[in-house]
Design an enzyme around this catalytic site. Structure first.
Site, PDB file in Angstrom:
ATOM      1  N   CYS A  70      40.795  36.257  37.308  1.00 51.16           N
ATOM      2  CA  CYS A  70      39.408  36.587  38.097  1.00 51.16           C
ATOM      3  C   CYS A  70      38.435  35.390  37.885  1.00 51.16           C
ATOM      4  CB  CYS A  70      39.107  38.015  38.408  1.00 51.16           C
ATOM      5  SG  CYS A  70      37.772  38.131  39.700  1.00 51.16           S
ATOM      6  N   GLU A 116      41.333  34.130  44.761  1.00 50.64           N
ATOM      7  CA  GLU A 116      42.447  33.569  43.738  1.00 50.64           C
ATOM      8  C   GLU A 116      43.160  32.469  44.488  1.00 50.64           C
ATOM      9  OE1 GLU A 116      43.423  33.076  40.729  1.00 50.64           O
ATOM     10  OE2 GLU A 116      42.961  34.929  40.276  1.00 50.64           O
TER      11      GLU A 116
END
Length: 225
Positions: free
Chosen positions: A2, A105
């Protein structure tokens, strides 16, 4: 992993979503592209309450001689976390929650990448990442830093990436923050996929200088070289 997320909640929404008793370090501003090295909000326990504070994203362990001038770990893999020298101190004494409105992402196809925005299904509410908080002390004072814990992907995220942040549901948040809980590592698992939604967004999120609402606007998929 992340590496980017957003937080555009109001102070009231943040307090409600985190069950925070005291908000500190939080400025009510809409942030759409939070990047490593920037200041983020963490929620930690203190004397039976939950309080927030600001921490720099990129963890410095308490035993470090000095904060590293280069990149610091922004993520910590859940697997074996409690035994890794960089993270084990924070795992024992610095477990925290890191609130987010959503995260980004990148899906890779060959040399091309497509950014996706992942948020609570329906776009309402906030996500609470399992985090680690470490406060380094030196001659120039103290520096609070943090990292987001990642795990294997759920069914939704598996279509995009091979890792995802640990997102704690209401039933696990108190157990994660409990400093005497010796079974906290068991909470570090993928969240249910049906609580999230993901959609493609434009490439502008790749530049941390960009921070505007348009970053989370859905776009047609367009894999980028």
């Amino acid at each position: 992993m992340c590496g980017r997320f957003s937080l555009y909640a109001t102070a009231q929404e943040l307090a409600d979503g985190t069950l925070c008793d005291r908000l500190a370090g939080f400025r009510e501003e809409r942030r759409y592209n939070i990047a490593p090295g920037q200041w983020v909000i963490v929620v930690r326990p203190e004397k039976g309450e939950r309080i927030s504070e600001a921490a720099q994203w990129g963890l410095v362990p308490t035993w470090a001689k000095a904060p590293a001038p280069g990149p610091r770990p922004i993520n910590a893999r859940a697997e074996g976390l409690e035994t890794k020298p960089t993270f084990r101190g924070a795992f024992r004494h610095g477990r925290c929650l890191i609130p987010a409105s959503g995260f980004y992402e990148w899906k890779t196809a060959g040399r091309a990448k497509q950014p996706f925005f992942i948020r609570p299904r329906g776009g309402e509410g906030i996500l609470l990442f399992a985090g680690l908080l470490s406060t380094w002390s030196g001659p120039e004072g103290e520096l609070a830093t943090c990292a987001i814990i990642t795990t294997t992907p759920n069914d939704l995220m598996a279509e995009i990436h091979d890792r995802m942040p640990v997102i704690l549901g209401p039933g696990d948040q108190a157990a994660w923050l409990d400093p005497v809980n010796r079974q906290a590592a068991a909470l570090l698992r993928p969240c249910p996929a049906d609580g999230l939604e993901a959609y493609p967004v434009g490439p502008a999120v790749g530049n941390p200088k960009n921070d505007r609402p348009e970053l989370i606007r859905p776009t047609a998929p367009q894999l980028l070289d």
